[in-house]
Design a protein around this motif. Structure first.
Motif, short mmCIF file in Angstrom:
data_model
loop_
_atom_site.label_atom_id
_atom_site.label_comp_id
_atom_site.label_asym_id
_atom_site.label_seq_id
_atom_site.Cartn_x
_atom_site.Cartn_y
_atom_site.Cartn_z
N ARG A 18 0.85 -1.19 0.00
CA ARG A 18 0.00 0.00 0.00
C ARG A 18 0.89 1.24 0.00
NH1 ARG A 18 -2.09 -0.61 6.17
NH2 ARG A 18 -0.06 -0.47 7.13
N TRP A 19 0.27 2.36 -0.37
CA TRP A 19 0.98 3.64 -0.35
C TRP A 19 0.57 4.39 0.92
CZ3 TRP A 19 4.77 5.04 -3.65
CH2 TRP A 19 4.90 4.27 -4.81
N THR A 20 1.56 4.88 1.66
CA THR A 20 1.26 5.68 2.85
C THR A 20 2.07 6.97 2.79
OG1 THR A 20 2.94 4.44 4.07
CG2 THR A 20 0.68 3.76 4.41
N TYR A 21 1.55 8.01 3.43
CA TYR A 21 2.25 9.29 3.44
C TYR A 21 3.23 9.31 4.61
CZ TYR A 21 3.33 14.23 3.55
OH TYR A 21 4.00 15.43 3.55
N SER A 22 4.48 9.65 4.31
CA SER A 22 5.50 9.72 5.34
C SER A 22 5.81 11.18 5.66
CB SER A 22 6.76 9.01 4.84
OG SER A 22 7.86 9.32 5.65
N PRO A 23 5.41 11.64 6.88
CA PRO A 23 5.66 13.06 7.22
C PRO A 23 7.14 13.41 7.21
CG PRO A 23 4.24 12.00 8.86
CD PRO A 23 4.75 10.93 7.95
N GLU A 24 8.02 12.49 7.69
CA GLU A 24 9.45 12.82 7.73
C GLU A 24 10.06 12.91 6.32
OE1 GLU A 24 8.93 8.43 8.70
OE2 GLU A 24 8.17 10.25 9.62
N LYS A 25 9.54 12.11 5.38
CA LYS A 25 10.05 12.19 4.01
C LYS A 25 9.22 13.16 3.17
CE LYS A 25 12.21 7.66 3.82
NZ LYS A 25 12.30 6.38 3.17
N LYS A 26 8.08 13.58 3.73
CA LYS A 26 7.16 14.51 3.05
C LYS A 26 6.73 14.00 1.65
CE LYS A 26 8.46 18.83 5.32
NZ LYS A 26 9.27 18.32 6.43
N ARG A 27 6.50 12.73 1.59
CA ARG A 27 6.01 12.15 0.33
C ARG A 27 5.39 10.78 0.60
NH1 ARG A 27 9.78 8.43 -1.93
NH2 ARG A 27 11.72 8.39 -0.76
#
Length: 139
Positions: A18-27
């Protein structure tokens, strides 16, 4: 959710990600939830434990559809592989009289065919019963 068929040398496997949003990578990043062999009848518990309720529903629905397709293909293969001998009873009788080995092989094909057909019939009657139960529920 993404389902991908991995073409490895041994048993082919399905991979769920699945695709998840990573706040630390901002993507958005792709996260692999796991993989399992195609012959398994259920997605493993450790994969489902990582899923949200909505994702679990998606995975289970995908698995139901995939399993039905695989079973349909298996039944189709068994039916199309039946020896031509079945089509001609005269030949069948000759074979039975001439060669006991051929008779044994014929029995195996007959059992495979009977098994495949009975599975389909059982599933159809189960679906029909379920449909009747749904239709008979008073609104």
């Amino acid at each position: 959710m993404q389902f991908r068929l991995l073409d490895n040398k041994g048993t082919p496997k399905w991979e769920i990600s699945r695709w998840t949003y990573s706040p630390e990578k901002k993507r958005a990043i792709k996260e692999t939830l796991g993989s399992f062999p195609c012959r398994y009848s259920m997605v493993s518990r450790d994969i489902l434990d990582k899923c949200t309720t909505q994702e679990k529903a998606e995975v289970l629905e995908w698995w139901r559809v995939t399993s039905e397709a695989v079973n349909r293909e298996r039944v189709r293969n068994q039916i199309t592989r039946l020896p031509v001998i079945f089509k001609d009873l005269g030949t069948l009788l000759d074979v039975i009289q001439d060669n006991p080995k051929d008779l044994a092989e014929l029995k195996q094909h007959a059992y495979a065919f009977k098994d495949a057909v009975s599975r389909v019939v059982r599933r159809k009657s189960r679906q029909q019963k379920n449909q009747e139960a749904v239709n008979s529920v008073p609104a």
